[in-house]
Structure formats: structure tokens, C-alpha cells
Design an enzyme around this catalytic site. Structure first.
Site, PDB file in Angstrom:
ATOM      1  N   ASN A 109       0.854  -1.188   0.000  1.00 33.19           N
ATOM      2  CA  ASN A 109       0.000   0.000   0.000  1.00 33.19           C
ATOM      3  C   ASN A 109       0.888   1.235   0.000  1.00 33.19           C
ATOM      4  OD1 ASN A 109      -2.428   1.588   0.291  1.00 33.19           O
ATOM      5  ND2 ASN A 109      -1.842   1.919   2.425  1.00 33.19           N
ATOM      6  N   HIS A 111       0.991   5.158   1.243  1.00 31.62           N
ATOM      7  CA  HIS A 111       0.298   6.042   2.179  1.00 31.62           C
ATOM      8  C   HIS A 111       0.991   7.406   2.180  1.00 31.62           C
ATOM      9  CE1 HIS A 111      -2.160   7.147   5.569  1.00 31.62           C
ATOM     10  NE2 HIS A 111      -1.076   7.674   6.116  1.00 31.62           N
ATOM     11  N   SER A 138       5.002   6.754   2.321  1.00 35.17           N
ATOM     12  CA  SER A 138       5.527   5.443   2.708  1.00 35.17           C
ATOM     13  C   SER A 138       4.860   4.370   1.861  1.00 35.17           C
ATOM     14  CB  SER A 138       5.195   5.143   4.184  1.00 35.17           C
ATOM     15  OG  SER A 138       5.596   6.186   5.038  1.00 35.17           O
ATOM     16  N   ASP A 147      -2.601   0.935   7.886  1.00 34.96           N
ATOM     17  CA  ASP A 147      -1.372   1.678   7.595  1.00 34.96           C
ATOM     18  C   ASP A 147      -0.232   1.295   8.546  1.00 34.96           C
ATOM     19  OD1 ASP A 147      -2.741   3.062   5.554  1.00 34.96           O
ATOM     20  OD2 ASP A 147      -3.472   4.547   6.984  1.00 34.96           O
TER      21      ASP A 147
HETATM   22  C1  GRF Z   1      -2.282   9.074  -3.073  1.00 37.40           C
HETATM   23  O1  GRF Z   1      -1.867  10.230  -2.416  1.00 37.40           O
HETATM   24  C2  GRF Z   1      -2.117   7.871  -2.193  1.00 37.40           C
HETATM   25  O2  GRF Z   1      -0.999   7.942  -1.391  1.00 37.40           O
HETATM   26  C3  GRF Z   1      -3.375   7.964  -1.359  1.00 37.40           C
HETATM   27  O3  GRF Z   1      -4.379   8.359  -2.241  1.00 37.40           O
HETATM   28  C4  GRF Z   1      -3.789   9.087  -3.311  1.00 37.40           C
HETATM   29  C5  GRF Z   1      -4.164   8.374  -4.568  1.00 37.40           C
HETATM   30  O4  GRF Z   1      -3.738   9.058  -5.705  1.00 37.40           O
HETATM   31  N1  GRF Z   1      -3.625   6.720  -0.686  1.00 37.40           N
HETATM   32  P1  GRF Z   1      -3.760   8.350  -7.113  1.00 37.40           P
HETATM   33  O5  GRF Z   1      -5.151   7.749  -7.306  1.00 37.40           O
HETATM   34  O6  GRF Z   1      -2.696   7.307  -7.139  1.00 37.40           O
HETATM   35  O7  GRF Z   1      -3.510   9.458  -8.081  1.00 37.40           O
END
Ligand code: GRF
Length: 209
Positions: A109, A111, A138, A147
Site C-alpha cells: 500500500n 500512504h 511510505s 497503515d
Molecule cells: C495518493 O496520495 C495515495 O498515497 C493515497 O491516495 C492518493 C491516490 O492518488 N492513498 P492516485 O489515485 O494514485 O492518483
């Protein structure tokens, strides 16, 4: 042999695009073979299809509160496509122990914070409110704790005096697109040896940019 990898999204899918672009390199150890979304009209689905990747939605709404039943559908789709690794990329559903257990050690994932700071939502505003001078992103293995799994890669960015939530998010996003492909390569290439390990031996993934 490239490891067959799926990406789960809920929105625009810019991290997905970064993974697809990296995986196009002949020597990259993973290939993106499937994109799934819980949101029917997630913009990233069309983006993936345009890149020639199988992509469809498995909406969660028909399943009501039965999260595990929705996850069973996802899991079946992943298995039907012979997927080996899964990348959550802006997938905005909290997973149950069912899906986490099925993909333990094989699911990443991303984050948008320097974990363990700011798990959960609204990370950029919370970083601004807390007055931290460094923020970032991360990539971690998914575990039962939200997370909270072992960290594979991180990148830091400065928080500038005139930052807003949007400017800070944009600065972090650049780094997300950089480290997610590095982290997937580490997992696919066997550098993330054990689900309970603190990740790759060397740390090529940190940056202050
Ligand atoms: C990213 O900032 C990711 O870290 C978070 O949601 C956002 C998703 O952006 N979990 P994308 O859909 O990859 O453009």
C-alpha cells in the site's frame, strides 16, 4: 519471469500510472496485468484500459456492510488472473482480515505520510496542523493494522512556510510516483524477504526533494 501484479484503485490512479510506466521496462521484475476498482467510474480504469491493461470495477455498494463478501469477489478476480502481487494505490477501502490474510507478504500500500506518523485520512492537513517540518510518503506491506505493516520505502519532503494542503500533497505525490515503483521492484525481485522484516537491506528509497 515478471511477477504478475494487480493494482487496486478508487480514483484517478496516478500511482497506478507510475507503476505501469515502470513495469514497461524490460528488466523490471513485475508486470501490471489487472486493475480493479471498487468505484465504477474511477478515472484510472479508463487510463489503464488505454494502456492496454485489463481493468474493471467490482463495486462495493451492492454488498452493503458485507465487506468480506466484496473482498471475496476481488480475491476471485485476482486469482482468476493468476495474480501474484497486489498494489493498493489510492484504494479507499479498509480491508478485512480475510483479504489481508490471503495476500500477506504479497500486498503493498502507498500512504501519503511518513508512517508511523499520520495513519488514516487527511494526512497533509494533519501534517500542517502538527507543524512538522518534514512530511512524505511510505510504501508498506499490508497487515491487519491500518497503515501499520512493515515499511518498504519512504521519501521525505520539506514542509514550506506557505504550504497549503494542496501544495504539500503535490510535493508528496511526486515522491509517491518515485518510490512506489522502487518498492514493487524490491518486493517482486525478492529484496523484501519476509512479511515481518523491516524491508530491503539497503535503503535506496529515501530522499528530501
Ligand atoms: C495518493 O496520495 C495515495 O498515497 C493515497 O491516495 C492518493 C491516490 O492518488 N492513498 P492516485 O489515485 O494514485 O492518483
Amino acid at each position: 519471469m515478471k511477477r504478475r501484479t494487480a493494482v487496486l484503485i478508487s480514483g484517478r490512479g496516478s500511482n497506478m500510472v507510475a507503476l505501469i510506466a515502470a513495469a514497461a521496462a524490460p528488466d523490471y521484475p513485475a508486470e501490471i496485468v489487472l486493475v480493479l476498482s471498487n468505484i465504477e467510474d474511477a478515472a484510472g480504469l479508463e487510463t489503464a484500459r488505454r494502456a492496454g491493461i485489463e481493468a474493471w470495477a467490482i463495486p462495493h455498494t451492492p454488498f452493503g456492510r458485507d465487506r468480506a463478501a466484496h473482498e471475496a469477489e476481488l480475491d476471485a478476480a485476482l486469482r482468476a488472473a493468476d495474480v501474484e502481487l497486489v498494489c493498493l494505490a489510492g484504494y479507499m477501502r479498509v480491508l478485512t482480515p480475510f483479504l489481508v490474510g490471503r495476500w500477506e507478504g504479497r500486498m503493498l500500500n502507498i500512504h501519503p505520510s511518513l508512517l508511523p506518523s499520520f495513519p488514516g485520512l487527511h494526512t497533509h492537513q494533519r501534517a500542517l496542523d502538527a507543524g512538522v517540518r518534514l512530511h512524505g510518503c511510505s510504501v508498506h506491506l499490508v497487515s491487519a493494522e491500518l497503515d501499520g505493516g512493515p515499511i518498504v520505502a519512504q521519501a521525505a519532503v520539506p514542509v514550506l512556510p506557505d504550504d497549503t494542503e494542496d501544495t504539500l500533497a503535490a510535493r508528496v505525490l511526486v515522491q509517491e510516483h518515485r518510490i512506489y515503483p522502487l518498492a514493487l521492484a524490491a518486493l517482486a525481485g525478492g529484496a523484501v524477504a519476509r512479511p515481518d522484516a523491516a524491508a530491503a537491506l539497503a535503503n535506496p528509497c529515501s530522499a528530501v526533494g
